[in-house]
Scaffold this motif. Structure first.
Motif, PDB file in Angstrom:
ATOM      1  N   LEU A  73       0.833  -1.279  -0.011  1.00 44.21           N
ATOM      2  CA  LEU A  73       0.027   0.092  -0.184  1.00 44.21           C
ATOM      3  C   LEU A  73       1.078   1.086   0.035  1.00 44.21           C
ATOM      4  O   LEU A  73       0.599   2.163  -0.754  1.00 44.21           O
ATOM      5  CB  LEU A  73      -0.731  -0.192   1.209  1.00 44.21           C
ATOM      6  CG  LEU A  73      -1.886  -1.241   1.238  1.00 44.21           C
ATOM      7  CD1 LEU A  73      -2.924  -0.966   2.514  1.00 44.21           C
ATOM      8  CD2 LEU A  73      -2.957  -0.968  -0.014  1.00 44.21           C
ATOM      9  N   ILE A  74       1.942   1.261   0.922  1.00 45.32           N
ATOM     10  CA  ILE A  74       2.689   2.332   0.713  1.00 45.32           C
ATOM     11  C   ILE A  74       3.345   2.756  -0.787  1.00 45.32           C
ATOM     12  O   ILE A  74       3.376   3.593  -0.881  1.00 45.32           O
ATOM     13  CB  ILE A  74       3.988   2.203   1.701  1.00 45.32           C
ATOM     14  CG1 ILE A  74       3.389   2.354   3.543  1.00 45.32           C
ATOM     15  CG2 ILE A  74       5.171   3.043   1.636  1.00 45.32           C
ATOM     16  CD1 ILE A  74       3.077   3.821   3.557  1.00 45.32           C
ATOM     17  N   MET A  75       3.894   1.517  -1.201  1.00 45.22           N
ATOM     18  CA  MET A  75       4.631   1.761  -2.510  1.00 45.22           C
ATOM     19  C   MET A  75       3.380   2.110  -3.499  1.00 45.22           C
ATOM     20  O   MET A  75       3.934   2.857  -4.591  1.00 45.22           O
ATOM     21  CB  MET A  75       5.262   0.296  -2.988  1.00 45.22           C
ATOM     22  CG  MET A  75       6.357  -0.175  -2.024  1.00 45.22           C
ATOM     23  SD  MET A  75       7.717   1.022  -2.100  1.00 45.22           S
ATOM     24  CE  MET A  75       8.592   0.790  -3.695  1.00 45.22           C
ATOM     25  N   GLN A  76       2.106   1.657  -3.355  1.00 41.93           N
ATOM     26  CA  GLN A  76       1.510   2.206  -4.337  1.00 41.93           C
ATOM     27  C   GLN A  76       0.852   3.756  -4.189  1.00 41.93           C
ATOM     28  O   GLN A  76       0.702   4.553  -5.171  1.00 41.93           O
ATOM     29  CB  GLN A  76       0.112   1.439  -4.203  1.00 41.93           C
ATOM     30  CG  GLN A  76      -0.124   0.239  -4.699  1.00 41.93           C
ATOM     31  CD  GLN A  76      -1.520  -0.513  -3.999  1.00 41.93           C
ATOM     32  OE1 GLN A  76      -2.175  -0.120  -3.074  1.00 41.93           O
ATOM     33  NE2 GLN A  76      -1.802  -1.731  -4.534  1.00 41.93           N
ATOM     34  N   CYS A  77       1.162   4.030  -3.114  1.00 39.73           N
ATOM     35  CA  CYS A  77       0.993   5.670  -2.808  1.00 39.73           C
ATOM     36  C   CYS A  77       2.113   6.350  -3.144  1.00 39.73           C
ATOM     37  O   CYS A  77       1.950   7.483  -3.907  1.00 39.73           O
ATOM     38  CB  CYS A  77       1.011   5.920  -1.153  1.00 39.73           C
ATOM     39  SG  CYS A  77      -0.575   5.285  -0.473  1.00 39.73           S
ATOM     40  N   ARG A  78       3.407   5.774  -3.135  1.00 39.74           N
ATOM     41  CA  ARG A  78       4.537   6.257  -3.726  1.00 39.74           C
ATOM     42  C   ARG A  78       4.316   6.455  -5.247  1.00 39.74           C
ATOM     43  O   ARG A  78       4.621   7.449  -5.845  1.00 39.74           O
ATOM     44  CB  ARG A  78       5.931   5.430  -3.438  1.00 39.74           C
ATOM     45  CG  ARG A  78       7.247   6.309  -3.746  1.00 39.74           C
ATOM     46  CD  ARG A  78       7.651   6.223  -5.179  1.00 39.74           C
ATOM     47  NE  ARG A  78       7.537   4.889  -5.690  1.00 39.74           N
ATOM     48  CZ  ARG A  78       8.767   4.147  -5.501  1.00 39.74           C
ATOM     49  NH1 ARG A  78       9.905   4.590  -5.147  1.00 39.74           N
ATOM     50  NH2 ARG A  78       8.525   2.789  -6.315  1.00 39.74           N
ATOM     51  N   GLY A  81       2.227   9.360  -6.578  1.00 44.38           N
ATOM     52  CA  GLY A  81       2.524  10.619  -6.301  1.00 44.38           C
ATOM     53  C   GLY A  81       2.261  11.244  -4.893  1.00 44.38           C
ATOM     54  O   GLY A  81       2.105  12.171  -4.776  1.00 44.38           O
ATOM     55  N   LEU A  82       1.703  10.210  -4.052  1.00 45.57           N
ATOM     56  CA  LEU A  82       0.817  10.772  -2.834  1.00 45.57           C
ATOM     57  C   LEU A  82       1.914  10.857  -1.706  1.00 45.57           C
ATOM     58  O   LEU A  82       1.727  11.529  -0.686  1.00 45.57           O
ATOM     59  CB  LEU A  82      -0.114   9.999  -2.440  1.00 45.57           C
ATOM     60  CG  LEU A  82      -1.147   9.495  -3.396  1.00 45.57           C
ATOM     61  CD1 LEU A  82      -2.213   8.577  -3.046  1.00 45.57           C
ATOM     62  CD2 LEU A  82      -1.866  10.909  -3.516  1.00 45.57           C
ATOM     63  N   LEU A  83       3.053  10.345  -1.799  1.00 51.24           N
ATOM     64  CA  LEU A  83       4.048  10.451  -0.581  1.00 51.24           C
ATOM     65  C   LEU A  83       5.333  10.068  -1.278  1.00 51.24           C
ATOM     66  O   LEU A  83       5.523   9.174  -2.530  1.00 51.24           O
ATOM     67  CB  LEU A  83       3.906   9.584   0.474  1.00 51.24           C
ATOM     68  CG  LEU A  83       3.516   8.064   0.413  1.00 51.24           C
ATOM     69  CD1 LEU A  83       4.999   7.252   0.206  1.00 51.24           C
ATOM     70  CD2 LEU A  83       2.843   7.648   1.527  1.00 51.24           C
ATOM     71  N   GLY A  84       6.479  10.479  -0.743  1.00 51.83           N
ATOM     72  CA  GLY A  84       7.878   9.738  -1.032  1.00 51.83           C
ATOM     73  C   GLY A  84       8.621   9.141  -0.026  1.00 51.83           C
ATOM     74  O   GLY A  84       8.016   9.324   1.204  1.00 51.83           O
ATOM     75  N   LEU A  85       9.400   8.211  -0.347  1.00 54.45           N
ATOM     76  CA  LEU A  85       9.892   7.350   0.495  1.00 54.45           C
ATOM     77  C   LEU A  85      10.848   8.009   1.572  1.00 54.45           C
ATOM     78  O   LEU A  85      11.004   7.615   2.637  1.00 54.45           O
ATOM     79  CB  LEU A  85      10.538   6.050  -0.138  1.00 54.45           C
ATOM     80  CG  LEU A  85       9.715   5.155  -1.085  1.00 54.45           C
ATOM     81  CD1 LEU A  85      10.600   3.749  -1.490  1.00 54.45           C
ATOM     82  CD2 LEU A  85       8.311   4.809  -0.167  1.00 54.45           C
ATOM     83  N   ASN A  86      11.413   9.046   1.126  1.00 52.74           N
ATOM     84  CA  ASN A  86      12.275   9.927   1.608  1.00 52.74           C
ATOM     85  C   ASN A  86      11.534  10.921   2.669  1.00 52.74           C
ATOM     86  O   ASN A  86      12.224  11.786   3.277  1.00 52.74           O
ATOM     87  CB  ASN A  86      13.287  10.354   1.142  1.00 52.74           C
ATOM     88  CG  ASN A  86      14.408   9.224   0.399  1.00 52.74           C
ATOM     89  OD1 ASN A  86      14.451   8.239   1.237  1.00 52.74           O
ATOM     90  ND2 ASN A  86      14.997   9.733  -0.789  1.00 52.74           N
ATOM     91  N   THR A 102      11.966   8.385   8.228  1.00 54.78           N
ATOM     92  CA  THR A 102      11.653   8.500   7.024  1.00 54.78           C
ATOM     93  C   THR A 102      10.653   7.280   6.841  1.00 54.78           C
ATOM     94  O   THR A 102      10.714   6.432   7.383  1.00 54.78           O
ATOM     95  CB  THR A 102      12.596   8.470   5.891  1.00 54.78           C
ATOM     96  OG1 THR A 102      13.469   7.229   6.025  1.00 54.78           O
ATOM     97  CG2 THR A 102      13.450   9.581   5.975  1.00 54.78           C
ATOM     98  N   VAL A 103       9.607   7.437   5.609  1.00 49.58           N
ATOM     99  CA  VAL A 103       8.864   6.269   5.496  1.00 49.58           C
ATOM    100  C   VAL A 103       9.728   5.181   4.883  1.00 49.58           C
ATOM    101  O   VAL A 103       9.694   3.851   5.358  1.00 49.58           O
ATOM    102  CB  VAL A 103       8.070   6.720   4.166  1.00 49.58           C
ATOM    103  CG1 VAL A 103       6.985   5.234   3.805  1.00 49.58           C
ATOM    104  CG2 VAL A 103       7.020   7.797   4.881  1.00 49.58           C
ATOM    105  N   ARG A 104      10.865   5.154   4.095  1.00 49.74           N
ATOM    106  CA  ARG A 104      11.657   4.229   3.906  1.00 49.74           C
ATOM    107  C   ARG A 104      12.254   3.601   5.174  1.00 49.74           C
ATOM    108  O   ARG A 104      12.444   1.988   5.343  1.00 49.74           O
ATOM    109  CB  ARG A 104      12.803   4.919   3.162  1.00 49.74           C
ATOM    110  CG  ARG A 104      13.912   3.710   2.479  1.00 49.74           C
ATOM    111  CD  ARG A 104      14.984   4.475   1.866  1.00 49.74           C
ATOM    112  NE  ARG A 104      14.580   5.471   0.959  1.00 49.74           N
ATOM    113  CZ  ARG A 104      14.279   5.132  -0.478  1.00 49.74           C
ATOM    114  NH1 ARG A 104      14.262   3.680  -0.922  1.00 49.74           N
ATOM    115  NH2 ARG A 104      13.766   5.771  -1.252  1.00 49.74           N
TER     116      ARG A 104
END
Length: 432
Positions: A73-78, A81-86, A102-104
């Motif tokens: 789900l996080i990678m889908q958001c990335r 363009g809804l979030l960045g892993l950093n 960070t999210v990462r």
């Protein structure tokens, strides 16, 4: 294609050994080849206290395999363009402790965050709300500095679940259902168990009697370990990691998740963690997946993406060889029925690059460019597939030259040399 009888017998013997030697009330297992479930096996007669038998459609709690769905789900958001892993966690969860991580780092368990939330042991008590969860958090509870080592944190995945909920405007559970389970046809993977289902047990160390284990709603910690599933559903999920479904996640994003990010020094080079995935070295191969445990339940899911095989395992005990059984089943499958070498067929005509084929030299080090799988392959002192980016321009895919560009330098129509990451390749040693 089904397995040979001797392969099936060896797989079943391994399942039987795990169930008998570790006193697991019931164990279910499945093996995949080329993305399809080709074998299932069960051992033990106590999927429930009443003596119900295990089976490929019986639900067990999958524990931390749930984390892999949260990571998707996080990678889908990335990717949307809804979030960045950093991104800092605090950007999406203002005021939260550990907001500078960070999210990462949360995905890879590399932020030094403490492993468990404060308060009673969350796995054995009714879950709390997100507000209650974060109210007890404190940066002073950190287990160590960020980016020093892999330190597993269930708490971090509780926060990741809240992040995807906020950026999408839907609950974590609804997102799991609509964006992963439904596209993959995982109809028997649920938040709460539905019959037929197993009961969770521990086994008394001296009496050998079954002791029922609790199964609470994990509340805000659900993204770390709530879900229930079956062998058949987990096989569908394992197949996704072999052949990604683009409607769920692109192949590039899956490969990004399956690359090592953090490790524990005690595990040396034998294991590491990617972005939500556990990685196990099986020289010369790599297994990717995850293990799971909750009171009374154990689970394992691992695939070898290159050999296109995998295994899933479920058991209803608090302790035993269930999660680690999945890699063992992959090893047995590879031993008894190793994947066949890919059948050779003539290569298709190249759209560009035919005049690059043949011998090249880096100084006096010989190299070649040939066609493999329809694309150019540089081999020798520098080795990588070469993906075309444009006329006379290519990009390396693997190894030292991954992401680097190779330019074809011409004098009119004649190639004078190749330039890749400043290395000059010529048709004769030193271009003489």
């Amino acid at each position: 294609m089904s397995l040979r009888s001797d392969t099936a017998a060896a797989l079943f013997a391994e399942v039987a050994a795990a169930q008998g030697e570790f006193k697991v009330p019931s164990v279910c297992a499945g093996v995949l080849r080329d993305g399809a479930l080709v074998w299932t096996g069960e051992r033990g007669r106590f999927a429930t206290a009443g003596g119900d038998l295990p089976g490929a459609d019986v639900q067990y709690r999958i524990g931390s395999i749930t984390k892999t769905l949260t990571a998707v789900l996080i990678m889908q958001c990335r990717d949307d363009g809804l979030l960045g892993l950093n991104d800092a966690v605090g950007k999406h969860l203002p005021g939260v402790a550990f907001g500078d991580l960070t999210v990462r780092q949360l995905l890879a368990h590399s932020g030094g965050m403490n492993a468990e939330p404060e308060g009673p042991w969350w796995e054995r008590n009714p879950g709390v709300s997100y507000d209650e969860l974060v109210a007890a958090m404190d940066d002073a509870h950190a287990a160590g500095p960020a980016d020093r080592r892999h330190h597993y944190s269930n708490l971090g995945y509780g926060l990741l679940g809240e992040i995807v909920s906020r950026v999408r405007g839907e609950s974590w559970l609804e997102l799991v259902r609509s964006r992963i389970l439904a596209p993959l046809g995982m109809t028997r993977t649920t938040y709460f168990p539905t019959a037929p289902k197993a009961d969770g047990f521990s086994v008394h160390p001296f009496s050998g009697q079954l002791v029922p284990e609790p199964a609470y709603d994990s509340g805000a910690m659900a993204p770390a370990g709530q879900l229930w599933s079956t062998i058949e559903d987990l096989a569908r999920y394992a197949a996704f990691w072999i052949d990604p479904v683009h409607d769920v996640l692109s192949r590039d994003s899956v490969e990004e998740m399956a690359a090592p990010v953090a490790s524990d020094p005690q595990e040396a080079l034998t294991a590491s963690y990617g972005l939500g995935l556990r990685l196990i070295a099986a020289d010369p191969h790599l297994l990717v997946g995850h293990t799971g445990s909750m009171p009374g339940f154990l689970a394992g899911l691992f695939v070898d993406r290159d050999r296109r095989v995998g295994a899933v395992t479920l058991g209803n005990a608090t302790y035993g060889r269930v999660a680690s059984l999945a890699p063992d089943l992959i090893r047995i499958l590879a031993k008894y029925e190793p994947p066949l070498t890919q059948e050779w067929v003539p290569e298709p005509s190249l759209a560009q690059g035919a005049d690059l084929l043949g011998h090249w030299y880096w100084g006096n080090t010989p190299m070649t460019i040939a066609v493999s799988g329809g694309i150019l392959q540089l081999s020798g002192g520098l080795s990588t597939p070469l993906a075309p980016l444009g006329p006379d321009l290519y990009q390396g895919r693997d190894g030292y030259l991954a992401g680097e560009r190779l330019r074809v330098i011409r004098d009119g129509a004649t190639i004078t040399h190749l330039n890749v990451a400043t290395f000059v390749l010529t048709r004769t040693p030193y271009g003489a």
